[in-house]
Design a protein around this motif. Structure first.
Motif, PDB file in Angstrom:
ATOM      1  N   LYS A   1     -33.340 -73.569 -14.028  1.00  0.00           N
ATOM      2  CA  LYS A   1     -32.598 -72.654 -15.415  1.00  0.00           C
ATOM      3  C   LYS A   1     -31.613 -72.100 -14.559  1.00  0.00           C
ATOM      4  CE  LYS A   1     -31.791 -68.501 -16.190  1.00  0.00           C
ATOM      5  NZ  LYS A   1     -31.700 -67.389 -15.123  1.00  0.00           N
TER       6      LYS A   1
ATOM      7  N   SER B   1     -25.078 -64.377 -19.231  1.00  0.00           N
ATOM      8  CA  SER B   1     -25.643 -64.788 -20.418  1.00  0.00           C
ATOM      9  C   SER B   1     -25.714 -63.180 -21.095  1.00  0.00           C
ATOM     10  CB  SER B   1     -26.884 -65.711 -20.163  1.00  0.00           C
ATOM     11  OG  SER B   1     -28.038 -64.940 -19.523  1.00  0.00           O
TER      12      SER B   1
ATOM     13  N   LYS C   1     -35.441 -59.151  -9.258  1.00  0.00           N
ATOM     14  CA  LYS C   1     -37.003 -58.500  -9.291  1.00  0.00           C
ATOM     15  C   LYS C   1     -37.932 -60.095  -9.743  1.00  0.00           C
ATOM     16  CE  LYS C   1     -35.755 -54.133 -11.408  1.00  0.00           C
ATOM     17  NZ  LYS C   1     -34.423 -54.558 -12.120  1.00  0.00           N
TER      18      LYS C   1
ATOM     19  N   ARG D   1     -41.072 -59.227 -17.396  1.00  0.00           N
ATOM     20  CA  ARG D   1     -40.824 -58.324 -18.454  1.00  0.00           C
ATOM     21  C   ARG D   1     -40.872 -58.109 -19.674  1.00  0.00           C
ATOM     22  NH1 ARG D   1     -36.732 -58.118 -14.227  1.00  0.00           N
ATOM     23  NH2 ARG D   1     -34.792 -58.356 -15.250  1.00  0.00           N
TER      24      ARG D   1
HETATM   25  N1  LIG Z   1     -26.487 -63.459 -13.882  1.00  0.00           N
HETATM   26  C1  LIG Z   1     -27.654 -64.247 -14.777  1.00  0.00           C
HETATM   27  C2  LIG Z   1     -28.791 -64.793 -14.063  1.00  0.00           C
HETATM   28  N2  LIG Z   1     -29.256 -64.608 -12.772  1.00  0.00           N
HETATM   29  C3  LIG Z   1     -30.625 -65.017 -12.337  1.00  0.00           C
HETATM   30  O1  LIG Z   1     -31.484 -63.881 -12.742  1.00  0.00           O
HETATM   31  C4  LIG Z   1     -31.848 -63.324 -11.362  1.00  0.00           C
HETATM   32  C5  LIG Z   1     -31.717 -61.873 -11.711  1.00  0.00           C
HETATM   33  O2  LIG Z   1     -33.320 -61.730 -12.239  1.00  0.00           O
HETATM   34  P1  LIG Z   1     -33.513 -60.079 -12.662  1.00  0.00           P
HETATM   35  O3  LIG Z   1     -33.810 -59.352 -11.304  1.00  0.00           O
HETATM   36  O4  LIG Z   1     -35.304 -60.462 -12.935  1.00  0.00           O
HETATM   37  O5  LIG Z   1     -33.026 -59.700 -13.840  1.00  0.00           O
HETATM   38  C6  LIG Z   1     -30.917 -63.862 -10.578  1.00  0.00           C
HETATM   39  O6  LIG Z   1     -31.145 -63.569  -9.062  1.00  0.00           O
HETATM   40  C7  LIG Z   1     -30.279 -64.982 -10.767  1.00  0.00           C
HETATM   41  O7  LIG Z   1     -31.574 -65.951 -10.069  1.00  0.00           O
HETATM   42  N3  LIG Z   1     -29.756 -65.425 -15.008  1.00  0.00           N
HETATM   43  C8  LIG Z   1     -29.757 -65.413 -16.253  1.00  0.00           C
HETATM   44  O8  LIG Z   1     -30.505 -65.950 -17.149  1.00  0.00           O
HETATM   45  N4  LIG Z   1     -28.352 -64.977 -17.116  1.00  0.00           N
HETATM   46  C9  LIG Z   1     -27.552 -64.121 -16.048  1.00  0.00           C
HETATM   47  O9  LIG Z   1     -26.260 -63.829 -16.572  1.00  0.00           O
END
Ligand SMILES: Nc1c(N[C@@H]2O[C@H](COP(=O)(O)O)[C@@H](O)[C@H]2O)[nH]c(=O)[nH]c1=O
Length: 591
Positions: free
Chosen positions: A189, A209, A240, A244
């Motif tokens: 993804k 996104s 993280k 959530r």
């Molecule tokens: N920037 C971005 C993503 N980034 C992904 O999400 C991770 C951050 O997750 P969390 O720390 O749980 O919020 C980040 O390390 C990368 O793998 N994902 C997405 O769906 N949309 C986004 O615009």
């Protein structure tokens, strides 16, 4: 994974004019409903084989849904039993629609017995069970009891069924891919801008996104056993990787890092809510490995760190579904290793440019566009302002077996596990000897501290709650009660382990010296009150029993046999006791 499954707001009621056309349309509609139901537990419990059951009855000329059910978690009531309980006497002469052939713990027949006791006359099944030690057993058992069983694509052929079969495959894609490829089902993804970037050239990526898309990502994580990222993502984003979604299943976080060039402070090192595993190259930064271990992070070393070896390791840990949220380099390596099955690309209507801005997939060694990997079964969905394009890199394997003849009566011996015949490994409840697992759906009756017998949904519920037994503190009694009423063995285990970690003062002080005996008594009850479990255990005489949990080094065998395998040892001791070969007083396990 959002399926465009048809949802039925109210029970389906159709006139049956005994037209062959209608009966196929009806069968297909109910099977689709069963597949829809099977998906209901996704995100609330760890991924497991998904079952849905719809009971329809044609009393008084109208076909009416009289009962429905779906399996909530490993070790809980089967969908068929729930549907029959809902239908009550209306299950008599009804037709049962199942997305997949029932797959009780091997040696068990809870689902099949429920259909038989309910008086079901006909059973329509979407797909046969993908696991070879289960496939065909329930169909044979039902047919041998005179129940009419129709398997889509085998006994029933019609254009109506293609879509229904596809939905049944999709809702258990993780199980099917795991069986066919012997690695967990892996979904890549990523979120990217319209011009194909997953971050600005500075590395800044928050956010590409939309909130709605990120909400769907939380759901995707909740449906996964684990979320995997590379070291670069940890350094850049400090993610993280939690679901959530306010409760329910939390996926393990996995970091693949060859060098362990990782920050000392990171969100992923906080394992208070959910565990983190770091996969690294053997011998990398031993001091940092010790530091991670001191934080409660599990470190697993590989001779050569590569996606396939890591996935084979997590296959052994019983993982069904893994979400890759990694950067382009690791994504390319995983795709080249053939371990990625499905892609979810969130495309945002943004342009960021940047000739050095990173893209979702790094080097695949393809030099002509004709080499591009073409996705199949592609779905296009608008999610808020974004476009979600998802599809399979590898088509869903068709496990359609050589069709055994309808009156095929040979009983398939439970296949010995792929390991040496003298060693029997068990772990997940759907393994050949899954009934040995503490998560198996076998309630036991055990005495409490006053000698009153209480009923426990599983050995796991009883074992975890016993940690807090007899401790005066009212909070300990609350822990005891909460674990006892946990909705599944998995939740009982998660609760018990978390409370033990966070509130050690609530655990009975003599726990370490009594826990083996507590487990033994529970196992003795379980393998005494269920004759088929007793005979299954005795049938393993001469074999070594190993609980194949590579991370529980007390009850499990560990990856290279370094675990103490107490669960396997207790089962063997119990087997000896039942066989009259020894009694507990001279047990080899005296503490
Ligand atoms: N920037 C971005 C993503 N980034 C992904 O999400 C991770 C951050 O997750 P969390 O720390 O749980 O919020 C980040 O390390 C990368 O793998 N994902 C997405 O769906 N949309 C986004 O615009």
């Amino acid at each position: 994974m959002s399926f465009s499954l048809p949802t039925f707001s109210s029970p389906i009621i159709c006139e049956t004019n005994n037209n062959h056309y209608n009966s196929h349309a009806l069968d297909a509609a109910y099977i689709k409903r069963a597949a829809d139901l099977a998906d209901k537990s996704a995100g609330f419990t760890s991924p497991h084989p998904n079952y849905g059951c719809v009971l329809a009855s044609s009393a008084a000329g109208n076909v009416r849904v009289v009962g429905e059910g779906f399996l909530y978690a490993q070790g809980t009531k089967p969908a068929e039993l729930l549907a029959v309980e809902t239908a009550g006497e209306f299950s008599k002469h009804a037709t049962a629609y199942l997305n997949m052939e029932p797959g009780d713990c091997p040696g068990d027949h809870i689902a099949v017995s429920a259909l038989l006791k309910g008086g079901v006359e006909r059973v329509v099944i979407g797909i046969r069970h993908p696991l070879s030690h289960l496939r065909g057993n329930a169909i044979r058992a039902l047919r041998s009891e005179g129940v009419q069983v129709h398997v889509l694509g085998e006994d029933l052929q019609s254009k109506f069924f293609q879509e229904a079969i596809k939905l049944c495959q999709l809702v258990n894609a993780h199980l099917i891919y795991r069986v066919a490829s012997r690695v967990p089902f892996s979904v890549l993804k990523y979120a990217m801008t319209l011009d194909g970037k997953i971050a600005a050239s500075s590395g800044h990526a928050a956010w590409i996104s939309s909130k709605q898309s990120r909400q769907l990502v939380f759901e995707l994580r909740g449906r996964s056993d684990a979320v995997i990222v590379g070291g670069n993502t940890v350094r850049k984003d400090n993610p993280k990787l939690t679901a959530r979604h306010g409760g329910g299943h939390l996926p393990t976080r996995i970091v693949m890092s060859q060098t362990l060039n990782l920050p000392e402070v990171a969100n992923l090192w906080d394992v208070s809510e959910v565990s983190t595993i770091v996969a690294t190259q053997r011998g990398a930064r031993k001091s940092f490995q010790r530091y991670l271990a001191s934080k409660g992070v599990e470190v697993v070393e590989f001779d050569i760190l590569n996606p396939r070896d890591v996935m084979e390791y997590f296959y052994d840990r019983g993982y069904l579904s893994i979400l890759w949220e990694c950067g382009g380099t690791l994504a390319a390596s995983a795709i080249s290793s053939g371990v990625i099955h499905k892609v979810y690309a969130f495309v945002a209507p943004k342009v960021i440019g940047g000739k050095n801005a990173p893209s979702p997939v790094g080097e695949l060694g393809m030099v002509e566009m004709s080499q591009a990997l073409e996705l199949v079964d592609v779905c296009y969905e608008q999610i808020g302002p974004d476009m979600l394009i998802s599809g399979f890199i590898q088509p869903i394997p068709d496990l359609a077996p050589i069709i055994p003849s309808v009156n095929e009566t040979s009983v398939i011996d439970p296949s010995v596990t792929p390991y040496e015949a003298s060693i029997i490994f068990f772990y997940k409840t759907w393994d050949p000897y899954g009934a040995f697992s503490n998560f198996s759906p076998h309630p036991i009756q055990m005495p409490d501290e006053n000698g009153d017998y209480l009923t426990w949904s599983s050995v796991e519920h009883y074992y975890q709650a016993s940690k807090f037994l007899g401790v005066e503190d009212p909070s300990a009694k609350e822990c005891f009660e909460n674990i006892k009423s946990a909705k599944s063995p998995e939740e009982a285990a998660r609760m018990g382990r978390k409370l033990q970690r966070q509130c050690p003062h609530l655990v009975r002080p003599d726990w370490d010296s009594v826990k083996v005996d507590v487990m033994y008594k529970a196992l003795k009850c379980k393998f005494s009150i269920y004759p088929h479990l007793n005979s299954m255990l005795l049938s393993t005489a001469g074999s070594v029993l190993v609980e194949a949990s590579p991370h529980d080094l007390f009850w499990g065998g560990g990856r290279e046999g370094e675990g103490l395998n107490y669960l396997g040892r207790l089962l063997m001791q119990l087997r000896s006791e039942f066989l009259g070969e020894s009694s507990t007083e001279n047990s080899c396990l005296r503490m």
